[in-house]
Design a protein around this motif. Structure first.
Motif, mmCIF file in Angstrom:
data_model
loop_
_atom_site.group_PDB
_atom_site.id
_atom_site.type_symbol
_atom_site.label_atom_id
_atom_site.label_comp_id
_atom_site.label_asym_id
_atom_site.label_seq_id
_atom_site.Cartn_x
_atom_site.Cartn_y
_atom_site.Cartn_z
ATOM 1 N N GLU A 180 1.041 -1.116 0.034
ATOM 2 C CA GLU A 180 0.046 -0.063 0.071
ATOM 3 C C GLU A 180 0.851 1.346 0.081
ATOM 4 O O GLU A 180 0.383 2.128 -0.493
ATOM 5 N N LEU A 181 1.837 1.242 0.787
ATOM 6 C CA LEU A 181 2.741 2.491 0.909
ATOM 7 C C LEU A 181 3.494 2.623 -0.472
ATOM 8 O O LEU A 181 3.570 3.820 -1.069
ATOM 9 N N HIS A 182 3.867 1.342 -1.041
ATOM 10 C CA HIS A 182 4.766 1.727 -2.410
ATOM 11 C C HIS A 182 3.632 2.351 -3.512
ATOM 12 O O HIS A 182 4.218 3.023 -4.277
ATOM 13 N N CYS A 183 2.464 1.512 -3.458
ATOM 14 C CA CYS A 183 1.597 2.001 -4.506
ATOM 15 C C CYS A 183 1.313 3.670 -4.275
ATOM 16 O O CYS A 183 1.115 4.507 -5.323
ATOM 17 N N ALA A 184 0.953 3.837 -3.102
ATOM 18 C CA ALA A 184 0.660 5.470 -2.833
ATOM 19 C C ALA A 184 1.801 6.405 -2.806
ATOM 20 O O ALA A 184 1.714 7.383 -3.544
ATOM 21 N N ALA A 185 3.011 5.817 -2.685
ATOM 22 C CA ALA A 185 4.081 6.647 -2.816
ATOM 23 C C ALA A 185 4.428 7.103 -4.374
ATOM 24 O O ALA A 185 4.795 8.002 -5.158
ATOM 25 N N GLY A 190 2.868 10.883 -9.298
ATOM 26 C CA GLY A 190 2.404 11.249 -10.822
ATOM 27 C C GLY A 190 2.204 10.147 -11.466
ATOM 28 O O GLY A 190 1.699 10.025 -12.529
ATOM 29 N N LYS A 191 2.602 8.533 -11.025
ATOM 30 C CA LYS A 191 2.574 7.602 -11.910
ATOM 31 C C LYS A 191 1.159 7.036 -11.862
ATOM 32 O O LYS A 191 0.332 7.112 -11.015
ATOM 33 N N THR A 192 0.832 6.565 -13.033
ATOM 34 C CA THR A 192 -0.497 5.868 -13.213
ATOM 35 C C THR A 192 -0.407 4.673 -12.549
ATOM 36 O O THR A 192 0.631 4.118 -12.263
ATOM 37 N N LYS A 193 -1.770 4.034 -12.600
ATOM 38 C CA LYS A 193 -1.743 2.501 -11.948
ATOM 39 C C LYS A 193 -1.045 1.574 -12.847
ATOM 40 O O LYS A 193 -0.390 0.671 -12.108
ATOM 41 N N ALA A 194 -1.082 1.750 -14.185
ATOM 42 C CA ALA A 194 -0.509 0.943 -14.860
ATOM 43 C C ALA A 194 1.156 1.194 -14.959
ATOM 44 O O ALA A 194 1.753 -0.005 -15.026
ATOM 45 N N GLU A 195 1.578 2.300 -14.673
ATOM 46 C CA GLU A 195 3.051 2.387 -14.724
ATOM 47 C C GLU A 195 3.422 1.965 -13.320
ATOM 48 O O GLU A 195 4.528 1.210 -13.157
ATOM 49 N N THR A 196 2.717 2.233 -12.260
ATOM 50 C CA THR A 196 3.099 1.797 -11.012
ATOM 51 C C THR A 196 3.276 -0.154 -10.982
ATOM 52 O O THR A 196 3.922 -0.552 -10.317
ATOM 53 N N GLY A 197 2.130 -0.502 -11.501
ATOM 54 C CA GLY A 197 1.960 -2.024 -11.768
ATOM 55 C C GLY A 197 3.269 -2.507 -12.588
ATOM 56 O O GLY A 197 3.777 -3.653 -11.930
ATOM 57 N N LEU A 200 6.096 -2.501 -9.895
ATOM 58 C CA LEU A 200 6.156 -3.452 -8.866
ATOM 59 C C LEU A 200 5.792 -4.838 -9.351
ATOM 60 O O LEU A 200 5.750 -5.630 -8.294
ATOM 61 N N GLY A 201 5.900 -5.207 -10.571
ATOM 62 C CA GLY A 201 5.148 -6.208 -10.885
ATOM 63 C C GLY A 201 3.840 -6.816 -10.597
ATOM 64 O O GLY A 201 3.658 -7.980 -10.271
ATOM 65 N N LEU A 202 2.891 -5.816 -10.426
ATOM 66 C CA LEU A 202 1.600 -5.956 -10.260
ATOM 67 C C LEU A 202 0.516 -5.706 -11.424
ATOM 68 O O LEU A 202 0.930 -4.987 -12.213
ATOM 69 N N SER A 203 -0.472 -6.288 -11.421
ATOM 70 C CA SER A 203 -1.533 -5.773 -12.296
ATOM 71 C C SER A 203 -2.254 -4.597 -11.986
ATOM 72 O O SER A 203 -1.991 -4.162 -11.002
ATOM 73 N N GLU A 204 -2.642 -3.829 -12.923
ATOM 74 C CA GLU A 204 -3.461 -2.428 -12.679
ATOM 75 C C GLU A 204 -4.419 -2.579 -11.712
ATOM 76 O O GLU A 204 -4.620 -1.581 -10.914
ATOM 77 N N LYS A 205 -5.039 -3.643 -11.753
ATOM 78 C CA LYS A 205 -6.480 -4.158 -11.047
ATOM 79 C C LYS A 205 -5.887 -4.264 -9.522
ATOM 80 O O LYS A 205 -6.266 -3.611 -8.477
ATOM 81 N N THR A 206 -4.731 -4.833 -9.415
ATOM 82 C CA THR A 206 -4.083 -5.094 -7.945
ATOM 83 C C THR A 206 -3.754 -3.718 -7.534
ATOM 84 O O THR A 206 -4.108 -3.505 -6.235
#
Length: 236
Positions: A180-185, A190-197, A200-206
């Motif tokens: 949760e901290l990594h995704c929020a950081a 300004g990263k999109t959910k797709a970029e964050t995923g 971090l090796g995660l799906s956009e849905k996750t």
């Protein structure tokens, strides 16, 4: 050269037992004094804003920000580019162009004539600078023998401020998981959910799921609001 290494060991020892930010600032004042300097400045340059803790004259700090001198200051530019300690002195002003020489002239009027700046890279695009300065035009500059040790000392300062800021702001009352901290950081940068995923090796849905959990835990109206709350409380 006057070497800073022995004083850095004392700084690390002092930081290991600091219980509040005042103690960290006192440890930095002791470092400056032991190094024969009159001022210290700790700066975090973050994508979402800056943090400054400094004993430089307030008028100079305001002037520095007002004139955006961080884009002109050759010590910051060189340290940020090389990630190496940069000793400097007003006596070296002849090496620079007219605009930079005027910057050194102005700094000298505020009692800042020589010193050293120690940089490190921190998490999520943050660069940290620890500077020591004195009103004397040093021909015998401050330096460090062991660059890795100097970086370790600055990292101790940074981690101490982060740890104690979170204690003061009640970050421990909000049990965010590492994901949760990594995704929020990354969202705060300004990263999109797709970029964050992707990072971090995660799906956009996750990623969306983790950000929604952050929103719920921070009692925010939406993810943008949650990121704002987290940034203000120094959670990430």
């Amino acid at each position: 050269m006057r070497y800073l290494d022995c004083h850095l060991g004392n700084l690390i020892d002092a930081l290991a037992v600091c219980q509040n930010e005042d103690a960290v600032q006192f440890a930095l004042k002791c470092l400056a004094t032991n190094a024969g300097c009159t001022h210290y400045s700790y700066v975090e340059l973050r994508p979402a804003g800056h943090r400054v803790c400094s004993t430089y004259p307030v008028d100079w700090q305001e002037r520095y920000i007002e004139q955006n001198y961080i884009t002109l200051d050759p010590t910051v530019i060189q340290a940020g580019r090389t990630m190496r300690p940069v000793p400097w002195s007003y006596a070296d002003k002849h090496r620079y162009d007219d605009k930079t020489r005027l910057f050194f002239e102005e700094a000298r009027k505020f009692g800042i004539a020589s010193g050293i700046i120690l940089p490190i890279r921190a998490g999520f695009g943050t660069t940290v600078f620890l500077s020591l300065a004195t009103e004397r035009e040093a021909t015998n500059k401050i330096a460090v023998r062991d660059r890795a040790y100097a970086a370790t000392a600055v990292a101790f300062v940074h981690s101490s401020f982060m740890r104690l800021s979170k204690t003061v702001l009640g970050a421990n009352d909000v049990p965010l998981s590492p994901r949760e901290l990594h995704c929020a950081a990354w969202a705060a940068m300004g990263k999109t959910k797709a970029e964050t995923g992707s990072m971090l090796g995660l799906s956009e849905k996750t990623v969306r799921f983790y950000l929604e959990r952050v929103r719920e835990k921070l009692n925010a109206t939406n993810v943008t609001h949650a990121v704002r709350i987290g940034t203000m409380r120094n959670l990430f």
